[in-house]
Design an enzyme around this catalytic site. Structure first.
Site, short mmCIF file in Angstrom:
data_model
loop_
_atom_site.label_atom_id
_atom_site.label_comp_id
_atom_site.label_asym_id
_atom_site.label_seq_id
_atom_site.Cartn_x
_atom_site.Cartn_y
_atom_site.Cartn_z
CB CYS A 115 -0.95 0.00 1.19
SG CYS A 115 -2.05 -1.42 1.19
CG HIS A 366 -6.41 1.35 0.01
ND1 HIS A 366 -5.27 1.96 -0.52
CD2 HIS A 366 -5.97 0.34 0.81
CE1 HIS A 366 -4.21 1.32 -0.05
NE2 HIS A 366 -4.59 0.33 0.75
CB CYS A 396 -0.80 0.16 7.81
SG CYS A 396 -2.42 -0.04 7.04
N GLY A 398 1.00 -4.10 4.25
CA GLY A 398 0.84 -5.53 4.48
C GLY A 398 2.14 -6.22 4.79
#
Length: 412
Positions: A115, A366, A396, A398
């Site tokens: 992300c 997102h 954040c 993954g």
């Protein structure tokens, strides 16, 4: 130019100079942003970009960069695209670069750190410019989630699974990690739904006021064989309330009952792009300087609570530049889930008015590889609107990481 360089040297030698003054000073070697745009964010599988796959998205946003930049495309030396879900991204961005009007001397690549990929692309291009590898580059992020996600097709090999718990936990689905955060840090379903309702409220208000018009570049795409121009984000749900969100069933019942489709980020298609060069080059070319890229950093943490990554990355970044969270005027934290958004807001002691003032990924969507670039586009637009100076972005990541970026708005 000589006077500017002398001023730069003097500013660096000034005793007692405050850190905030140092990062806001203007020096010839600063890495600056001269264009920051994005497509509308549309619903995966059924929205305006459902028939515009990754190569099409890359082409559309790069075409707009070429048109809007007033820059000779031959001057762009490299393009880096953040993307998560498509192993063919490097093929697509290179072909899209050539089709969008850039010469074959303009190189292209893709990068994937989940992300944060869009921000990672910005960091990569900025670092190349800073060390003299290139003079001008484009950083972008794009994701076509209509085409599918990034789930693993098999477990890791036994040597990884059996090595330690953190390695094995990299297999945990994102929904599970959200439920872990909710349970571990006692973030209730009510807290999460109330947070989500506010994200929707802000996004709805921003759209009605026309604030997004400053950051979105309309694009024409094919939908059911017809040319259609799209210019609005589709994920915003007018009239969303806490009471309505509180009725939605849990999305990950195998792991918990706090995260839902209403208080988690939406599955979305979209792209964003940022044009970067040194300040001296921008002045030489008469390019408008929107902002200064100060820096970015990444940090790791336990994969099972990956959502709290910004609480690790943000302090690390701010410490590097000697400033505090109170020095930041606008803070864009990616709302992967309301669980992590609540935790990050409270742990970082963020003024909620400064955090995602136009709403976040819960309301906007997102598109994984796009978000890191999209946050910059949105945040700088909001800085211009508010006449605010310091932008902080974070997300954040993954498998247990967080990333953060720092920018100075110069359109005051």
């Amino acid at each position: 130019m000589a006077a500017q360089r002398l001023s730069s040297i003097v500013s660096q030698l000034t005793p007692g100079q405050k850190p905030i003054d140092k990062i806001t000073s203007k020096n010839p070697d600063d890495i600056v942003i001269t264009l920051a745009i994005r497509t509308p964010l549309t619903k995966a599988g059924k929205g305006g970009l459902k028939e515009t796959p990754l190569d099409g998205l890359a082409f559309k946003i790069l075409e707009q960069v070429r048109r809007k930049s007033n820059l000779d495309p031959q001057m762009v030396e490299d393009i880096c695209m953040g993307n998560v879900s498509d192993a063919k991204a490097a093929y697509y961005v290179r072909a899209a670069t050539l089709a969008a009007g850039f010469p074959n001397t303009t190189s292209a690549s893709s990068v994937n750190r989940f992300c944060s990929s869009g921000l990672k692309a910005v960091q990569d291009i900025a670092n190349q410019i800073s060390c003299g590898s290139i003079e001008i580059g484009i950083a972008m992020g794009a994701e076509h989630m209509t085409s599918g996600g990034d789930r693993l097709t098999r477990p890791f090999v036994d040597e990884i699974i059996n090595s330690n718990q953190d390695a094995a936990d990299c297999l945990q689905p994102m929904g599970q990690t959200s439920e872990n955060v909710g349970k571990d840090f006692n973030i209730s379903r009510e807290q999460q739904d109330r947070y989500a309702a506010e994200s929707y409220r802000r996004a709805e208000a921003a759209q009605k006021a026309g604030w997004f018009d400053d950051e979105i570049t309309p694009i024409t795409v094919k939908i059911d064989g017809k040319d259609v121009t799209i210019n609005r984000d589709e994920g915003i749900r007018p009239g969303t309330t806490f009471e309505g969100l509180n009725k939605i069933r849990p999305a990950f019942p195998d792991y918990g009952d706090r995260s839902t489709g209403g208080n988690s980020s939406q599955v979305t298609d979209g792209a964003a792009a940022v044009l970067l060069m040194k300040r001296s080059k921008a002045l030489e070319l008469g390019q408008p300087i929107l902002a200064k890229f100060v820096g970015a950093t990444v940090a790791g943490l336990a994969p099972r609570i990956m959502g709290i990554g910004p609480t690790i990355a943000v302090p690390k970044l701010l410490t590097k530049f000697g400033i505090t969270i109170d020095d930041c005027d606008i803070v864009e934290v990616n709302e992967a889930f309301a669980s992590m958004a609540c935790y990050c807001r409270d742990t970082l002691k963020l003024d909620w008015k400064k955090m995602n003032p136009r709403g976040g990924a819960i309301a906007l969507g997102h598109p994984l590889g796009c978000t890191g670039a999209r946050q910059i586009v949105t945040g700088l637009s909001e800085c211009r609107r508010q006449k605010a100076k310091i932008l902080l972005t974070s997300m954040c990541i993954g498998t247990g990481m967080g990333m953060a970026g720092l920018f100075v708005n110069e359109q005051l």
